[in-house]
Design a protein around this motif. Structure first.
Motif, PDB file in Angstrom:
ATOM      1  N   HIS A  17       0.832  -1.206   0.000  1.00 24.89           N
ATOM      2  CA  HIS A  17       0.000   0.000   0.000  1.00 24.89           C
ATOM      3  C   HIS A  17       0.867   1.257   0.000  1.00 24.89           C
ATOM      4  O   HIS A  17       0.556   2.225  -0.701  1.00 24.89           O
ATOM      5  CB  HIS A  17      -0.918   0.008   1.223  1.00 24.89           C
ATOM      6  CG  HIS A  17      -1.936  -1.079   1.228  1.00 24.89           C
ATOM      7  ND1 HIS A  17      -2.761  -1.340   0.151  1.00 24.89           N
ATOM      8  CD2 HIS A  17      -2.269  -2.006   2.175  1.00 24.89           C
ATOM      9  CE1 HIS A  17      -3.556  -2.354   0.435  1.00 24.89           C
ATOM     10  NE2 HIS A  17      -3.269  -2.783   1.651  1.00 24.89           N
ATOM     11  N   VAL A 180      -5.115  -0.827   7.644  1.00 26.59           N
ATOM     12  CA  VAL A 180      -5.328  -1.704   6.489  1.00 26.59           C
ATOM     13  C   VAL A 180      -5.458  -3.175   6.888  1.00 26.59           C
ATOM     14  O   VAL A 180      -5.896  -4.000   6.096  1.00 26.59           O
ATOM     15  CB  VAL A 180      -4.192  -1.549   5.450  1.00 26.59           C
ATOM     16  CG1 VAL A 180      -4.178  -0.134   4.885  1.00 26.59           C
ATOM     17  CG2 VAL A 180      -2.834  -1.883   6.056  1.00 26.59           C
ATOM     18  N   GLY A 183      -9.625  -5.305   8.197  1.00 25.99           N
ATOM     19  CA  GLY A 183     -10.739  -5.742   7.370  1.00 25.99           C
ATOM     20  C   GLY A 183     -10.803  -4.995   6.047  1.00 25.99           C
ATOM     21  O   GLY A 183     -10.253  -3.892   5.924  1.00 25.99           O
ATOM     22  N   PRO A 184     -11.477  -5.577   5.035  1.00 29.70           N
ATOM     23  CA  PRO A 184     -11.541  -4.981   3.695  1.00 29.70           C
ATOM     24  C   PRO A 184     -12.117  -3.570   3.669  1.00 29.70           C
ATOM     25  O   PRO A 184     -11.635  -2.703   2.931  1.00 29.70           O
ATOM     26  CB  PRO A 184     -12.437  -5.966   2.924  1.00 29.70           C
ATOM     27  CG  PRO A 184     -12.284  -7.256   3.644  1.00 29.70           C
ATOM     28  CD  PRO A 184     -12.133  -6.886   5.090  1.00 29.70           C
ATOM     29  N   GLU A 185     -13.151  -3.334   4.452  1.00 26.38           N
ATOM     30  CA  GLU A 185     -13.776  -2.006   4.458  1.00 26.38           C
ATOM     31  C   GLU A 185     -12.820  -0.953   5.016  1.00 26.38           C
ATOM     32  O   GLU A 185     -12.678   0.141   4.452  1.00 26.38           O
ATOM     33  CB  GLU A 185     -15.060  -2.045   5.287  1.00 26.38           C
ATOM     34  CG  GLU A 185     -15.869  -0.752   5.219  1.00 26.38           C
ATOM     35  CD  GLU A 185     -17.199  -0.860   5.934  1.00 26.38           C
ATOM     36  OE1 GLU A 185     -17.648   0.164   6.487  1.00 26.38           O
ATOM     37  OE2 GLU A 185     -17.779  -1.967   5.942  1.00 26.38           O
ATOM     38  N   GLU A 187      -9.598  -1.190   5.097  1.00 25.55           N
ATOM     39  CA  GLU A 187      -8.484  -1.083   4.150  1.00 25.55           C
ATOM     40  C   GLU A 187      -8.833  -0.128   3.016  1.00 25.55           C
ATOM     41  O   GLU A 187      -8.053   0.762   2.662  1.00 25.55           O
ATOM     42  CB  GLU A 187      -8.149  -2.472   3.601  1.00 25.55           C
ATOM     43  CG  GLU A 187      -7.024  -2.484   2.587  1.00 25.55           C
ATOM     44  CD  GLU A 187      -6.784  -3.869   2.027  1.00 25.55           C
ATOM     45  OE1 GLU A 187      -5.658  -4.141   1.568  1.00 25.55           O
ATOM     46  OE2 GLU A 187      -7.724  -4.692   2.033  1.00 25.55           O
ATOM     47  N   ALA A 188     -10.015  -0.305   2.432  1.00 23.27           N
ATOM     48  CA  ALA A 188     -10.440   0.549   1.322  1.00 23.27           C
ATOM     49  C   ALA A 188     -10.560   2.006   1.768  1.00 23.27           C
ATOM     50  O   ALA A 188     -10.170   2.931   1.039  1.00 23.27           O
ATOM     51  CB  ALA A 188     -11.775   0.051   0.761  1.00 23.27           C
ATOM     52  N   LYS A 189     -11.087   2.206   2.980  1.00 25.73           N
ATOM     53  CA  LYS A 189     -11.226   3.567   3.493  1.00 25.73           C
ATOM     54  C   LYS A 189      -9.869   4.212   3.721  1.00 25.73           C
ATOM     55  O   LYS A 189      -9.675   5.398   3.406  1.00 25.73           O
ATOM     56  CB  LYS A 189     -12.017   3.539   4.807  1.00 25.73           C
ATOM     57  CG  LYS A 189     -12.243   4.927   5.404  1.00 25.73           C
ATOM     58  CD  LYS A 189     -13.038   4.842   6.701  1.00 25.73           C
ATOM     59  CE  LYS A 189     -13.232   6.235   7.314  1.00 25.73           C
ATOM     60  NZ  LYS A 189     -13.988   6.169   8.592  1.00 25.73           N
TER      61      LYS A 189
END
Length: 205
Positions: A17, A180, A183-185, A187-189
């Motif tokens: 990232h 990150v 969880g996926p949410e 991480e995306a945020k």
């Protein structure tokens, strides 16, 4: 012509990232400054050697008196120092590894922190010689370390700001990609927030 020095260091390579956001950020800075160039030093794929006896002796030995190995390792350092001085803006990225920076980034710092070149000592104490630079730190972490109970464990940001300031680079912005690993949410945020910040910083550059 403006020059942007991009330093990436995550062992995760293209999946990192910090590397992804920093690389995109360098391109945003380039677009914001027409005619600028990007010089990339990927410390993960091309790590600098850890400093050793030949280096520590070689930097204090006249060029004509150095051994071949001393000359080789000092030349590596000289190139890193030259890149640093040539840059107008510097983007440094690292993953948060064991509460600090990557070992490859630490080696780069060991090579650019050179008495008589990037800092000096005088009657008034140490003086940083790398001035007039804008530095951006892009730091990725699995948890939240900018605030809260885990903030005391952030040894990366204070260290980088301290050592850069010692060398004369006091104009430093920090871009965090944190949480990150939550969880996926999350991480995306974290990525979206960092990208939004870098867009604003590029426009302000």
């Amino acid at each position: 012509m403006s020059s942007i020095l991009l330093i990436t260091s995550s062992p995760r390579g293209a999946a990192s990232h910090s590397t992804q956001v920093a690389t995109e950020f360098a391109r945003k800075l380039q677009q914001a400054t027409p005619g600028s160039t990007i010089v990339t030093r990927d410390l993960a794929s091309r790590p600098l050697p850890h400093i050793g006896a030949d280096y520590t002796a070689g930097i204090y030995t006249p060029v004509e008196a150095r051994t071949a190995e001393q000359q080789r390792v000092v030349s590596v350092s000289d190139q890193a120092v030259d890149e640093l001085f040539a840059a107008d803006s510097i983007v440094i990225s690292t993953g948060f590894i064991n509460f600090s920076i990557s070992s490859t980034l630490k080696s780069w710092i060991d090579h650019i922190a050179r008495a008589g070149k990037t800092f000096s000592y005088g009657e008034d104490g140490p003086k940083g010689l790398v001035t007039g630079k804008k530095v951006y730190l892009v730091i990725a972490s699995g948890g939240i370390y900018s605030a809260g109970p885990a903030s005391a464990l952030d040894h990366a940001t204070p260290y980088l700001k301290s050592v850069l300031g010692f060398l004369g680079m006091t104009d430093v912005e920090v871009v965090r990609i944190e949480g990150v690993g939550m969880g996926p949410e999350a991480e995306a945020k974290a990525i979206a927030t960092a990208q939004e910040q870098t867009s604003h910083l590029a426009l302000a550059a």
